[in-house]
Design an enzyme around this catalytic site. Structure first.
Site, PDB file in Angstrom:
ATOM      1  CD1 TRP A 211      -3.355   0.618   0.687  1.00 14.17           C
ATOM      2  CD2 TRP A 211      -2.173   2.128   1.495  1.00 14.17           C
ATOM      3  NE1 TRP A 211      -4.364   1.456   0.285  1.00 14.17           N
ATOM      4  CE2 TRP A 211      -3.529   2.244   1.463  1.00 14.17           C
ATOM      5  CE3 TRP A 211      -1.291   2.993   2.454  1.00 14.17           C
ATOM      6  CZ2 TRP A 211      -4.313   3.868   2.283  1.00 14.17           C
ATOM      7  CZ3 TRP A 211      -1.618   4.254   3.282  1.00 14.17           C
ATOM      8  CH2 TRP A 211      -2.558   4.384   2.831  1.00 14.17           C
TER       9      TRP A 211
ATOM     10  CD  GLU B  37     -15.887   2.526   4.646  1.00 16.21           C
ATOM     11  OE1 GLU B  37     -14.918   2.919   5.225  1.00 16.21           O
ATOM     12  OE2 GLU B  37     -16.533   2.559   6.098  1.00 16.21           O
TER      13      GLU B  37
HETATM   14  C1  F6R Z   1     -14.515   2.070   8.597  1.00 20.43           C
HETATM   15  C2  F6R Z   1     -13.933   1.405   9.127  1.00 20.43           C
HETATM   16  C3  F6R Z   1     -12.292   2.672   9.478  1.00 20.43           C
HETATM   17  C4  F6R Z   1     -12.030   1.863  10.809  1.00 20.43           C
HETATM   18  C5  F6R Z   1     -10.648   2.251  11.066  1.00 20.43           C
HETATM   19  C6  F6R Z   1     -10.325   2.176  12.883  1.00 20.43           C
HETATM   20  O1  F6R Z   1     -15.781   1.222   8.164  1.00 20.43           O
HETATM   21  O2  F6R Z   1     -13.106   0.182   8.212  1.00 20.43           O
HETATM   22  O3  F6R Z   1     -13.215   4.084   9.193  1.00 20.43           O
HETATM   23  O4  F6R Z   1     -13.216   1.650  11.610  1.00 20.43           O
HETATM   24  O5  F6R Z   1      -9.990   2.498  10.605  1.00 20.43           O
HETATM   25  O6  F6R Z   1     -10.297   0.391  12.473  1.00 20.43           O
HETATM   26  P1  F6R Z   1      -9.709  -0.164  13.573  1.00 20.43           P
HETATM   27  O7  F6R Z   1     -11.576  -0.229  14.335  1.00 20.43           O
HETATM   28  O8  F6R Z   1      -9.311  -1.473  13.211  1.00 20.43           O
HETATM   29  O9  F6R Z   1      -8.723   0.349  14.524  1.00 20.43           O
END
Ligand code: F6R
Length: 579
Positions: free
Chosen positions: A70, A459
């Site tokens: 990425w 998104e």
């Molecule tokens: C939205 C989404 C992101 C994650 C964010 C935090 O659908 O998936 O906004 O919620 O990147 O990710 P975590 O919960 O893994 O820290």
């Protein structure tokens, strides 16, 4: 974000790595590559989708490494894709993380005659190893690690050898231990097809794996790390007949909600600390922050414990209150912003908890106490079941602290979630799908649900959508309202209902079409709405969670109607491992 896999054993390593990279696809990537030893090193690199290139990979050997990239340093291209080799092509490296001092290292290496092909930070690593390598790969890698500043999980192979040397500092790395075979990966998903036994490497660990076995070293000493068992099933990471992972994961929500409530109820001990807390701060990002706002509302209103949510990326700019409890919330447990925020909180003397979905994730190493959601693996980039699982955990926590005040709401959600998943949102999709801007509104407990609904929509459908507290519209966003700006509103009975109804009328007066999620047989709300999406009549707390599922369905079906890449939206990554 970047993902790594490595295989050593008796199978074709390139095939195992390709399968593994497919399992890591959900993390987000723009290019990928594989290297295998047989006995020289051969490489395959490509941009775009892994599945499209699967048949083109024809590398021999039973020892290999792979990577999904990425882009951070340098554009997405074959040249910038991992693995990277040294000048001789005898050493290959994949890397997850960022080498902060790479520019300086690169200049020094160039001055010593090394030539570089890519714009990446990673490429310095094989060149540094080349300078130290005299037949013992582990020794060479251990000599160069002190030179690297930043975060890394690396896998290294060398021509003519049957071994993988791995090192971890700040980026996740797990080693699956099978029968005469070993699989390295950034998370457990690529490992599940081969074994459930896994060792999570710690920061500062160096592992040396050959077909005969593995050894782990820390500070130069050989050590023993605990072997854990992966709880997830290989079947959990397949689509199981659904068109998209997102849809499959949404339909798992009834089970996920109950599993999470039960697991918190069975292990309530860590929650005692919250009962005595003077104040609670939650750090989280994105969907996890939206779920945390539901918790903050319930903590304040039901338990009367002051609770705030600070976006993890902003937390470092705020003072941490003394004796505060800080809870980090993260589905993946790998979000760099959240991990960093919790580290700061701990350094400043806060009591730290985390709530995560991934056993052994990096966040759990930073936190004093860990609570788990029971959502199972979430593959779709858009978080759905993990949101519901976080809400389930929070509701049960509040329920326990308050002596059972949310019992009824928990039961209502369990009863009605399957019904809500059958909601018909087709007319709402027609109303929103051609808009260039959508506003989502709610009040009180519905406000974080509006934020989450808007996040889900933007998104995966790429329609610009913003969530607002409905009362804020007249302080600026009203200027956006017209017949071309649909508003999606959550309007449920409770203290916010009367004023929410006034807001709906104000919006209507400005010609904006309205999609309203309200209770079944609420004739007044139904009359105002252009499209009405009814949910069962339940308590407000249960209602907003049911409404959030309707908003997920609206986002999903809109994205399908617009033919976007639902599970892997452009520019996004599931695991955001850079700050
Ligand atoms: C939205 C989404 C992101 C994650 C964010 C935090 O659908 O998936 O906004 O919620 O990147 O990710 P975590 O919960 O893994 O820290």
């Amino acid at each position: 974000m970047c993902g790594i896999v490595g295989y050593i054993g008796y199978r074709n390593a390139a095939n195992v790595c390709m399968e593994g990279l497919l399992r890591l696809e959900y993390r987000g990537y723009d290019s990928f590559g594989i290297a295998a030893v047989s006995p020289e090193i051969t490489l395959f690199k490509e941009t775009g989708k892994i599945s499209a290139a699967k048949d083109a990979v024809n590398l021999k050997g039973t020892c290999g490494i792979g990577h999904t990239r990425w882009a951070t340093h340098g554009v997405p291209s074959k040249t910038n894709a991992h693995p990277f080799t040294d000048c001789t092509g005898k050493i290959a490296v994949v890397h997850n993380g960022i080498i902060e001092n790479y520019a300086e290292l690169k200049r020094e290496l160039q001055n010593r005659g090394h030539t570089f092909v890519s714009e990446t930070d990673t490429e310095v690593i094989p060149h540094l190893i080349e300078e130290q390598y005299a037949g013992n790969l582990r020794e060479a890698v251990s000599k160069i690690l002190p030179l690297l500043e930043g975060a890394y999980a690396i896998l290294v192979i060398a021509e003519g050898t049957q071994e993988i040397v791995a090192a971890r500092m700040g980026s996740p790395l797990a080693l699956g231990i099978g029968d005469n075979e070993y699989v390295f990966a950034s998370d457990g998903l690529p490992i599940l097809d081969y074994t459930r036994s896994v060792v999570y490497l710690e920061d500062g660990d160096l592992a040396e794996v050959t077909p005969a076995g593995y050894r782990i070293y820390h500070d130069g000493e050989e050590i023993v790390r605990k072997v854990s068992t992966l709880e997830w099933d290989a079947a959990d990471v397949r689509k199981g007949g659904f068109a998209h992972y997102m849809l499959k994961e949404m339909f798992e929500q009834p089970e996920v909600f109950s599993n999470t409530v039960n697991s918190i109820a069975e292990n309530p001990s860590p929650l005692c600390r919250l009962r005595d807390a003077r104040s609670v701060t939650i750090v989280a990002c994105g969907t996890s922050a939206n779920a945390s706002n539901v918790f903050a509302y319930l903590m304040e209103t039901v338990c009367e414990i002051p609770t705030r949510v600070v976006l993890a990326s902003e937390f470092k700019y705020y003072p941490t209150p003394k004796n505060d409890v800080v809870i980090a919330v993260s589905q993946s447990g790998e979000t760099a912003d959240t991990i960093y925020a919790l580290k700061i909180a701990r350094e400043k003397g806060a009591k730290t908890f985390c709530l995560t979905n991934v056993l052994g994730s990096s966040l759990t190493r930073v936190s004093e106490t860990t609570l788990y959601t029971r959502a199972g693996p979430e593959v779709s980039v858009a978080a759905t079941k993990s949101f519901t699982a976080q809400v389930a955990a929070f509701m049960e926590i509040v329920n326990i602290i308050s002596g059972g005040k949310l019992e009824g709401a928990v039961v209502e959600i369990q009863r009605y979630l399957p019904e809500v998943l059958d909601c018909d949102v087709d007319k709402a999709v027609e109303l929103v799908k051609d808009a260039s801007t959508l506003l989502y509104v709610g009040r009180g407990l519905s406000y974080p649900i509006a934020l989450e609904g808007a996040l889900k929509m933007k998104e995966i459908s790429y329609i610009h959508a913003e969530g607002y507290a409905a009362g804020e519209l007249k302080h600026g966003p009203f200027a956006l309202l017209s017949e071309k700006t649909p508003v999606v509103a959550v309007c449920l009975s409770g203290i916010t209902y009367p004023v929410m109804m006034s807001n709906l009328k104000e919006i209507k007066a400005r010609s904006a079409p309205e999609v309203v999620i309200g209770e079944i047989r609420d004739i007044d709300a139904e009359e105002i709405a252009d499209v009405y999406l009814p949910i069962p009549k339940v308590s407000e707390t249960a209602g907003v969670i049911l409404a959030s599922v309707v908003l997920q369905m609206l986002a999903y079906k809109t994205a399908v109607a617009l033919d976007t890449d639902v599970d892997m939206p452009r520019n996004l990554a599931k695991s955001v491992t850079v700050e």
